[in-house]
Design an enzyme around this catalytic site. Structure first.
Site, PDB file in Angstrom:
ATOM      1  N   HIS A 199      64.401 -30.117  25.689  1.00  0.00           N
ATOM      2  CA  HIS A 199      63.341 -31.083  26.059  1.00  0.00           C
ATOM      3  C   HIS A 199      63.614 -32.538  25.606  1.00  0.00           C
ATOM      4  CE1 HIS A 199      58.456 -31.018  25.997  1.00  0.00           C
ATOM      5  NE2 HIS A 199      59.172 -31.941  26.770  1.00  0.00           N
ATOM      6  N   TYR A 222      54.107 -27.708  24.053  1.00  0.00           N
ATOM      7  CA  TYR A 222      52.664 -27.661  24.618  1.00  0.00           C
ATOM      8  C   TYR A 222      51.820 -26.902  24.038  1.00  0.00           C
ATOM      9  CZ  TYR A 222      55.554 -29.680  28.689  1.00  0.00           C
ATOM     10  OH  TYR A 222      56.340 -30.553  29.350  1.00  0.00           O
ATOM     11  N   LYS A 264      60.866 -25.077  27.530  1.00  0.00           N
ATOM     12  CA  LYS A 264      61.754 -25.886  26.812  1.00  0.00           C
ATOM     13  C   LYS A 264      61.809 -25.878  25.368  1.00  0.00           C
ATOM     14  CE  LYS A 264      59.895 -29.269  30.151  1.00  0.00           C
ATOM     15  NZ  LYS A 264      58.524 -28.661  30.483  1.00  0.00           N
ATOM     16  N   ASP A 297      55.596 -24.948  34.649  1.00  0.00           N
ATOM     17  CA  ASP A 297      56.367 -25.667  33.957  1.00  0.00           C
ATOM     18  C   ASP A 297      55.750 -25.851  32.417  1.00  0.00           C
ATOM     19  OD1 ASP A 297      58.670 -27.658  33.968  1.00  0.00           O
ATOM     20  OD2 ASP A 297      57.051 -28.875  33.108  1.00  0.00           O
TER      21      ASP A 297
END
Length: 320
Positions: free
Chosen positions: A114, A52, A81, A47
């Site tokens: 997101h 990130y 995302k 994920d």
């Protein structure tokens, strides 16, 4: 339900693993090795997200695992995302392609919006990931409606770049609005769910609509302590109620928290930079909690939302 290891997605029939490995805050310098070891340990869902900042490294770990014969690409469910600064139609499509390049793969199994928040575009060549701010460290809103973003998401499916699409951090009213115009419905909803924020009504709505739900921040305040954003809440991993249930079942508090979610029919995406915990987090589909234990954990609900963009800027109060 108790021993299921996947959730079948309605539109494609794809089987999404119930326990995945979350990449939020996985250190960039160790991310490739962590992903490789997670796949070696048996994880089959990764994920990730553009925000990130570790997609390139995660992709390196995945490709190494494929090269070494640990997994085939089709065995691994890769989620990513789309970030808030890329909601305009053309930006959304360009960024999905950029993210696939970072991962070094041809398609995402699941691509999520997101947040239902549109921010001013930041050229990825200038700064990536751009996070929430402009160069002046201020939040700059943009007037891109979610419908425009969702149309781009649907085209990613048409073009084979995403097998499934969905929404993250999207409340019920907005989800229902998306369904009024969606040609391809969201297949997965990813939201914050833990015993301090049980989200019963949202989970019930998703079940009614036949949509899968992935719970993030399953350990509640734990992930937010180092960010100084745990809002003074007592750790769920050290909570007496969780501790007693863990002792009785001879499981760790983390396993109990994950099991509580899985037993509600939710998928989970715990992260750990610690290999032993990484292994134990995967072992949550082989035992069950009693109805009384489930109820006592759910009774801890105080509607505590830890990931609330309103804390960054009051104009971002999407959960108001």
């Amino acid at each position: 339900m108790s021993n299921a290891t996947t959730i079948t997605l309605k539109r494609t029939g794809d089987k999404m693993p119930i326990v995945g490995f979350g990449l939020w805050k996985v250190n960039r310098d160790t991310c490739a090795d962590t992903v490789y070891n997670a796949l070696k340990a048996g994880y089959r869902l990764l994920d990730g997200a553009g925000d990130y900042g570790n997609e390139k490294e995660a992709g390196e770990g995945l490709r190494r695992a494929i090269k070494d014969g640990i997994v085939k690409r089709e065995d691994v469910f890769v989620t990513s995302k789309l970030w808030n600064t890329f909601h305009a139609h053309d930006h959304a499509k360009a960024l999905a392609k950029k993210q696939l390049e970072l991962w070094g793969i041809d398609y995402f199994d699941l691509f999520l919006v997101h947040f239902p928040i549109s921010l001013e575009y930041v050229d990825p060549n200038h700064r990536y990931p751009p996070e929430w701010w402009g160069d002046d460290k201020k939040v700059h809103l943009s007037k891109v409606p979610l419908q425009e973003t969702w149309t781009a998401m649907e085209e990613l499916v048409d073009e084979g770049l995403a097998r499934n699409i969905g929404l993250s951090n999207t409340a019920g009213a907005l989800l229902l609005d998306v369904l009024r115009y969606a040609r391809i419905e969201p297949q997965v909803l990813q939201v914050e769910i833990h015993p301090y924020l049980t989200q019963d009504a949202y989970v019930n709505l998703a079940k009614t609509l036949g949509m899968a739900v992935t719970a993030y921040s399953s350990f509640g305040p734990q992930s937010y302590v180092e960010l100084g954003a745990h809002k003074g809440a007592k750790s769920l991993l050290e909570h007496d109620v969780i501790g007693q249930i863990a002792s009785k079942n001879q499981k760790t508090p983390a396993q109990v928290l994950l099991r509580w979610a899985v037993q509600r029919g939710l998928a989970v995406v715990p992260k750990s930079n610690n290999h032993e915990r990484l292994l134990s987090n995967l072992q949550v589909t082989s035992f069950s909690l009693s109805d009384e234990e489930m109820a006592s954990i759910s009774a801890l609900n105080i509607n505590l939302r830890l990931n609330d963009p309103a804390d960054i800027d009051p104009r971002l109060a999407i959960f108001a």
